[in-house]
Design a protein around this motif. Structure first.
Motif, PDB file in Angstrom:
ATOM      1  N   THR A   1      -4.359  11.887 -29.640  1.00 21.15           N
ATOM      2  CA  THR A   1      -5.429  12.661 -28.742  1.00 21.15           C
ATOM      3  C   THR A   1      -4.958  12.470 -27.345  1.00 21.15           C
ATOM      4  OG1 THR A   1      -6.579  10.308 -28.352  1.00 21.15           O
ATOM      5  CG2 THR A   1      -7.520  12.201 -30.272  1.00 21.15           C
ATOM      6  N   THR A   2      -5.188  13.590 -26.767  1.00 19.41           N
ATOM      7  CA  THR A   2      -4.796  13.405 -25.251  1.00 19.41           C
ATOM      8  C   THR A   2      -6.024  14.064 -24.240  1.00 19.41           C
ATOM      9  OG1 THR A   2      -3.897  15.806 -25.729  1.00 19.41           O
ATOM     10  CG2 THR A   2      -2.437  13.979 -25.756  1.00 19.41           C
ATOM     11  N   GLN A   3      -6.073  13.719 -22.978  1.00 23.38           N
ATOM     12  CA  GLN A   3      -7.031  14.230 -22.090  1.00 23.38           C
ATOM     13  C   GLN A   3      -6.595  15.608 -21.944  1.00 23.38           C
ATOM     14  OE1 GLN A   3      -9.550  12.900 -20.304  1.00 23.38           O
ATOM     15  NE2 GLN A   3      -9.230  11.088 -21.632  1.00 23.38           N
TER      16      GLN A   3
ATOM     17  N   TYR B   1     -11.783  17.848 -29.741  1.00 19.74           N
ATOM     18  CA  TYR B   1     -12.036  16.605 -30.638  1.00 19.74           C
ATOM     19  C   TYR B   1     -13.403  16.781 -30.985  1.00 19.74           C
ATOM     20  CZ  TYR B   1     -11.789  12.299 -32.495  1.00 19.74           C
ATOM     21  OH  TYR B   1     -11.469  11.035 -33.458  1.00 19.74           O
TER      22      TYR B   1
ATOM     23  N   GLU C   1     -12.082  17.094 -21.258  1.00 18.91           N
ATOM     24  CA  GLU C   1     -12.315  17.014 -22.633  1.00 18.91           C
ATOM     25  C   GLU C   1     -11.190  16.487 -23.345  1.00 18.91           C
ATOM     26  OE1 GLU C   1     -14.182  21.576 -23.381  1.00 18.91           O
ATOM     27  OE2 GLU C   1     -12.275  21.121 -22.251  1.00 18.91           O
ATOM     28  N   ILE C   2     -11.386  15.942 -24.517  1.00 16.84           N
ATOM     29  CA  ILE C   2     -10.396  15.172 -25.223  1.00 16.84           C
ATOM     30  C   ILE C   2      -9.955  16.274 -26.352  1.00 16.84           C
ATOM     31  CG2 ILE C   2      -9.984  13.191 -26.926  1.00 16.84           C
ATOM     32  CD1 ILE C   2     -10.602  12.273 -24.265  1.00 16.84           C
ATOM     33  N   TRP C   3      -8.485  16.142 -26.753  1.00 13.96           N
ATOM     34  CA  TRP C   3      -8.103  17.164 -27.592  1.00 13.96           C
ATOM     35  C   TRP C   3      -7.167  16.166 -28.621  1.00 13.96           C
ATOM     36  CZ3 TRP C   3      -7.839  22.663 -27.427  1.00 13.96           C
ATOM     37  CH2 TRP C   3      -8.286  23.033 -26.152  1.00 13.96           C
TER      38      TRP C   3
END
Length: 192
Positions: free
Chosen positions: A172-174, A135, A182-184
């Motif tokens: 978004t996911t962790q 992200y 990180e955020i994805w």
């Protein structure tokens, strides 16, 4: 630069990603797939996801740009993983599903429209396409790798340039790795 990183760190990367539990991300993707669908794992890395789809009864093709990772993915999956890049993809309406997990993020942002157009062309009508990026809203280099980070507006701009592609879901996911925070940005895209 990025390719050199994976050549020099293939085993470390493989070891750090091959056992990550991606089940929650698979669920949304596979519910759109017909039985025995042909799935392309584009930029397959360790082969973790290609193997998971194969074990669920899907026909799977996979490729990666790193020769060392291709060797490791072949050994892990027992599938004929190809050594190639996104720009070499020339399939037309071949796949019911395309999986780009943390792979397009290494394509320079200026090249993403062309690469995404190739992937869109390879997808059959009504096909589903998963992609994920770290992200953010810029490009950066970190630990010898290039990253094109993505947020919702940057992704929307890329999708808008693909006439037959629409976003089914963006979320978004962790990071799934226990030592990462990180955020994805994840997206499911559908071909009309």
């Amino acid at each position: 630069m990025t390719l050199n990183y994976y050549q020099n760190n293939a085993q470390t990367f493989f070891d750090g990603t091959v056992n990550v539990d991606m089940t929650s991300l698979y669920a949304d993707f596979i519910r759109h797939l017909p039985q025995h669908a042909l799935v392309l794992d584009a930029g397959c890395g360790s082969g973790r996801d290609a193997l998971a789809f194969y074990q669920q009864g899907y026909r799977v093709e996979a490729f990666d740009a790193s020769p060392e990772l291709v060797v490791l993915a072949r050994q892990h999956t027992n599938l004929p993983v190809k050594h190639m890049t996104f720009t070499e993809l020339d399939a037309v309406q071949k796949y019911e599903g395309i999986w780009c997990c943390a792979s397009l993020l290494h394509v320079p942002y200026a090249e993403l429209p062309g690469v995404m157009d190739k992937l869109a062309n390879a997808l059959k009508p009504d096909g589903i396409w998963y992609l994920s990026f770290k992200y953010g809203d810029g490009e950066r280099e970190q630990t010898g790798r290039r990253f094109s980070d993505m947020n919702e507006s940057r992704l929307a701009g890329l999708i808008a340039a693909l006439p037959d592609i629409a976003a089914e879901a963006v979320w978004t996911t962790q990071d799934k790795r226990p030592d990462r925070h990180e955020i994805w940005l994840n997206a499911l895209l559908k071909k009309r």
